[in-house]
Motif scaffolding. Structure first.
Motif, PDB file in Angstrom:
ATOM      1  N   PRO A 105      -3.557  15.139 -21.008  1.00  0.00           N
ATOM      2  CA  PRO A 105      -2.108  15.831 -21.016  1.00  0.00           C
ATOM      3  C   PRO A 105      -2.024  17.057 -20.131  1.00  0.00           C
ATOM      4  N   ALA A 106      -3.106  17.785 -20.037  1.00  0.00           N
ATOM      5  CA  ALA A 106      -2.893  19.150 -19.316  1.00  0.00           C
ATOM      6  C   ALA A 106      -2.759  18.918 -17.810  1.00  0.00           C
ATOM      7  N   THR A 107      -3.279  17.880 -17.075  1.00  0.00           N
ATOM      8  CA  THR A 107      -3.468  17.856 -15.605  1.00  0.00           C
ATOM      9  C   THR A 107      -2.573  16.518 -15.278  1.00  0.00           C
ATOM     10  N   SER A 108      -2.457  15.700 -15.867  1.00  0.00           N
ATOM     11  CA  SER A 108      -1.921  14.301 -15.336  1.00  0.00           C
ATOM     12  C   SER A 108      -0.550  14.570 -14.913  1.00  0.00           C
ATOM     13  N   PRO A 109      -0.042  14.133 -13.548  1.00  0.00           N
ATOM     14  CA  PRO A 109       1.188  14.108 -13.066  1.00  0.00           C
ATOM     15  C   PRO A 109       2.046  12.848 -13.693  1.00  0.00           C
ATOM     16  N   LEU A 110       1.648  12.212 -14.703  1.00  0.00           N
ATOM     17  CA  LEU A 110       2.336  11.253 -15.360  1.00  0.00           C
ATOM     18  C   LEU A 110       3.258  11.890 -16.521  1.00  0.00           C
ATOM     19  N   ILE A 111       2.726  12.915 -16.964  1.00  0.00           N
ATOM     20  CA  ILE A 111       3.226  13.497 -18.334  1.00  0.00           C
ATOM     21  C   ILE A 111       4.697  13.657 -18.400  1.00  0.00           C
ATOM     22  N   PRO A 112       5.304  14.217 -17.217  1.00  0.00           N
ATOM     23  CA  PRO A 112       6.640  14.518 -17.172  1.00  0.00           C
ATOM     24  C   PRO A 112       7.431  13.226 -17.379  1.00  0.00           C
ATOM     25  N   MET A 113       6.770  11.989 -17.053  1.00  0.00           N
ATOM     26  CA  MET A 113       7.351  10.797 -17.093  1.00  0.00           C
ATOM     27  C   MET A 113       7.363  10.048 -18.482  1.00  0.00           C
ATOM     28  N   ILE A 114       5.921   9.938 -18.840  1.00  0.00           N
ATOM     29  CA  ILE A 114       5.656   9.140 -19.903  1.00  0.00           C
ATOM     30  C   ILE A 114       5.115  10.176 -21.282  1.00  0.00           C
ATOM     31  N   GLY A 115       5.384  11.450 -21.188  1.00  0.00           N
ATOM     32  CA  GLY A 115       4.973  12.309 -22.246  1.00  0.00           C
ATOM     33  C   GLY A 115       6.181  12.249 -23.437  1.00  0.00           C
ATOM     34  N   TRP A 116       5.882  12.563 -24.487  1.00  0.00           N
ATOM     35  CA  TRP A 116       6.794  12.461 -25.631  1.00  0.00           C
ATOM     36  C   TRP A 116       7.791  13.874 -25.565  1.00  0.00           C
ATOM     37  N   ARG A 117       9.041  13.622 -25.790  1.00  0.00           N
ATOM     38  CA  ARG A 117      10.013  14.571 -25.680  1.00  0.00           C
ATOM     39  C   ARG A 117      10.937  14.776 -26.731  1.00  0.00           C
ATOM     40  N   PRO A 118      11.532  15.773 -27.440  1.00  0.00           N
ATOM     41  CA  PRO A 118      12.436  15.708 -28.496  1.00  0.00           C
ATOM     42  C   PRO A 118      13.875  15.097 -27.854  1.00  0.00           C
ATOM     43  N   ASP A 119      14.055  13.738 -27.146  1.00  0.00           N
ATOM     44  CA  ASP A 119      15.212  13.457 -26.585  1.00  0.00           C
ATOM     45  C   ASP A 119      15.340  11.853 -27.107  1.00  0.00           C
ATOM     46  N   CYS A 120      16.694  11.369 -26.810  1.00  0.00           N
ATOM     47  CA  CYS A 120      16.995  10.012 -27.194  1.00  0.00           C
ATOM     48  C   CYS A 120      16.300   9.030 -26.647  1.00  0.00           C
ATOM     49  N   VAL A 121      15.681   9.200 -25.342  1.00  0.00           N
ATOM     50  CA  VAL A 121      14.805   8.195 -24.666  1.00  0.00           C
ATOM     51  C   VAL A 121      13.515   8.009 -25.554  1.00  0.00           C
ATOM     52  N   CYS A 122      12.839   9.112 -26.197  1.00  0.00           N
ATOM     53  CA  CYS A 122      11.667   8.896 -26.987  1.00  0.00           C
ATOM     54  C   CYS A 122      11.907   8.601 -28.123  1.00  0.00           C
ATOM     55  N   ALA A 123      12.930   7.958 -28.854  1.00  0.00           N
ATOM     56  CA  ALA A 123      13.425   7.839 -30.075  1.00  0.00           C
ATOM     57  C   ALA A 123      13.776   6.370 -30.336  1.00  0.00           C
ATOM     58  N   ASP A 124      13.520   5.908 -31.621  1.00  0.00           N
ATOM     59  CA  ASP A 124      14.027   4.728 -32.085  1.00  0.00           C
ATOM     60  C   ASP A 124      14.839   4.876 -33.182  1.00  0.00           C
ATOM     61  N   GLY A 125      15.683   3.683 -33.661  1.00  0.00           N
ATOM     62  CA  GLY A 125      16.312   3.836 -34.922  1.00  0.00           C
ATOM     63  C   GLY A 125      17.395   4.615 -35.135  1.00  0.00           C
ATOM     64  N   GLU A 126      17.332   5.324 -36.451  1.00  0.00           N
ATOM     65  CA  GLU A 126      18.251   6.277 -36.703  1.00  0.00           C
ATOM     66  C   GLU A 126      18.245   7.823 -36.056  1.00  0.00           C
ATOM     67  N   GLU A 127      17.100   7.882 -35.467  1.00  0.00           N
ATOM     68  CA  GLU A 127      16.996   9.314 -34.637  1.00  0.00           C
ATOM     69  C   GLU A 127      17.515   8.822 -33.312  1.00  0.00           C
ATOM     70  N   HIS A 128      17.354   7.696 -32.966  1.00  0.00           N
ATOM     71  CA  HIS A 128      17.740   7.540 -31.534  1.00  0.00           C
ATOM     72  C   HIS A 128      19.361   7.437 -31.616  1.00  0.00           C
ATOM     73  N   GLN A 129      19.827   7.020 -32.558  1.00  0.00           N
ATOM     74  CA  GLN A 129      21.345   6.949 -32.661  1.00  0.00           C
ATOM     75  C   GLN A 129      22.068   8.161 -32.791  1.00  0.00           C
ATOM     76  N   ARG A 130      21.166   9.164 -33.752  1.00  0.00           N
ATOM     77  CA  ARG A 130      21.774  10.577 -33.808  1.00  0.00           C
ATOM     78  C   ARG A 130      21.946  11.244 -32.363  1.00  0.00           C
ATOM     79  N   LEU A 131      20.779  11.201 -31.735  1.00  0.00           N
ATOM     80  CA  LEU A 131      20.439  12.023 -30.536  1.00  0.00           C
ATOM     81  C   LEU A 131      21.428  11.353 -29.302  1.00  0.00           C
TER      82      LEU A 131
END
Length: 483
Positions: A105-131
């Motif tokens: 996670p510290a060096t991979s260029p994939l992290i900005p695209m596949i890493g977890w973030r506190p946004d609606c794209v990375c959420a499911d269910g009720e949390e996704h609906q809220r965001l």
């Protein structure tokens, strides 16, 4: 008519080698095919067809660093994955690669695209609906007719910077400029911060050694924007997210602004480039527009089918073992939505030459609960901006041989690098500055809409008082080209 030129022979032509042919042997560990490197960058659409011929609608692939994933190639399979969030999670923390050490996670260029973030794209269910509800409200606060008028004025101002020259390079000077100006205003960004921020945002899609640094730069800029909007809220997306009843934290607001910037700018700029390339290279496409057989919005939809601005969408993660497209998917496996490959699947498009410009069933904005909420604004930017350009410069023509056009490709997208054109030189036309967007309608909570900001407000994308035309043109040129 509108299929983009490529260096491959597709399955439609019957020239793709049969499964088992050496041409289909993977070039990575375990026989999987790499979605990065020279081969993938040269002809991604050809690579998708080879994968389809060898594996069917779901193929094993490798991302940067030989990270394992499944690329979903079939149209129906893409919709299936996108429409079953209980089986295919949007939360990347489900992925087994974090636990197995498959990625750093510290060096991979994939992290900005596949890493977890506190946004609606990375959420499911009720949390996704809220965001997602907060994001939708932030986007829907703008009247579409008012947005169109604003884009139209921006387009006029941008065209005025080059119309007297009789030539232009449309990617840098137009298709990247108009979305940049529009989104910077909608987000609430300052004119000074926007160009660097957007440049860094585009770099995230390249998955290079600079992607992590670019991601950090974007987040720091947006953190500053959120702090500014706490003090000076305006009629913009950042302020709307902060004020939404869902109670987003500052970090959540910051990451949703990042999401809107990445998704909105990248896809809209690519879409506009792809449409204009078809206008100047395909006489039938241009003739259909000029003759009224195809409207400009229909032309946009045709290009969204044939050359989506985002070719591969990361990602989904399997919650349980399942079967998809004949492949055994294990719990924790990563799946990538192959938007471009799904759009040309023979199961739903037996003849890629048949026009589908009246049909919005393509995958270009994904599907299911995570379908892009800002797609209508993207369509408006593309439609209004291109309409003004073709109205102002109806004799626009490609300035170089078509075969000299080039692209740069990453795992996720394919960009036209330049589109040089010529036209009869014309004098500038715009006489005024973009007017403020109309005030939003009353909120659903029954509270009145906030009053417009004073005209003297500056530095945060808000309304300004009248400005001399010459001064405005100077500011636009500085904004676009740093001059």
């Amino acid at each position: 008519m509108t299929v983009p030129p490529t260096e491959h022979a597709t399955a439609q032509s019957g020239a793709v080698p049969p499964p088992g042919c050496p041409a289909h042997v993977g070039d990575g560990p375990g026989g999987a095919t790499r979605l990065y490197g020279p081969a993938a960058a040269t002809d991604p659409m050809g690579l998708y067809e080879e994968l389809r011929a060898a594996h069917g609608p779901v193929a094993p692939v490798l991302l940067d660093g030989d990270v394992r994933a499944w690329l979903v190639l079939g149209y129906l399979e893409n919709r299936d994955v996108a429409s079953r969030p209980t089986q295919f999670s949007r939360d990347p923390r489900v992925w087994h690669g974090w636990r197995s050490g498959e990625i750093d996670p510290a060096t991979s260029p994939l992290i900005p695209m596949i890493g977890w973030r506190p946004d609606c794209v990375c959420a499911d269910g009720e949390e996704h609906q809220r965001l997602r509800g907060a994001v939708t409200a932030g986007l829907n606060q703008f009247d579409h007719r008012g947005v169109r008028r604003h884009i139209t004025r921006f387009a006029h101002q941008v065209i005025d910077t080059f119309c007297e020259n009789g030539e232009a390079e449309l990617v840098e000077q137009f298709t990247e400029a108009v979305p940049m100006l529009t989104l910077s205003h909608l987000l609430g960004m300052s004119d000074e911060a926007a160009p660097q921020l957007v440049h860094a945002a585009r770099d995230l899609f390249k998955a290079t050694e600079t992607s992590l640094a670019s991601n950090d730069f974007v987040l720091k800029c947006l953190e500053q924007l959120v702090a500014e909007k706490h003090v000076r809220p305006g009629h913009d997306i950042a302020s709307a997210l902060l004020a939404h009843p869902a109670g987003l934290t500052d970090e959540e607001v910051q990451h949703h602004l990042r999401l809107i910037l990445l998704a909105g700018y990248e896809t809209t700029a690519n879409l506009m480039s792809n449409v204009l390339r078809m206008v100047v290279t395909d006489p039938r496409f241009r003739g259909s527009l000029a003759g009224g057989q195809m409207t400009l919005p229909e032309a946009v939809e045709q290009v969204l089918w044939d050359e989506p601005p985002l070719m591969v969408c990361p990602g989904r993660w399997a919650n349980d073992d399942t079967t998809l497209g004949g492949q055994q998917i294990k719990a924790g496996d990563m799946l990538l939505l192959g938007l471009a490959a799904g759009n040309v699947d023979q199961a739903i498009r037996p003849d890629a030459e048949t026009p589908v410009h009246h049909n919005r069933a393509h995958l270009s904005f994904s599907a299911g609960t995570h379908e892009c909420p800002g797609q209508d604004i993207g369509r408006i930017i593309a439609d209004a901006g291109i309409d003004i350009l073709l109205t102002r410069l109806p004799d626009i023509a490609l300035a170089v041989p078509e075969e000299s056009l080039s692209w740069r490709s990453s795992t996720w997208a394919r960009h036209l690098t330049a589109l040089p054109v010529t036209f009869a030189a014309r004098p500038p036309q715009a006489d005024d500055v973009p007017a403020p967007l109309p005030a939003p309608p009353a909120q659903s909570t029954g509270r009145p809409a906030p009053p417009p900001l004073p005209v003297q407000s500056t530095g945060s994308g808000t309304a300004r008082g009248p400005e001399p035309r010459a001064s405005w043109l100077t500011r636009v040129r500085r904004f676009l080209f740093g001059k």
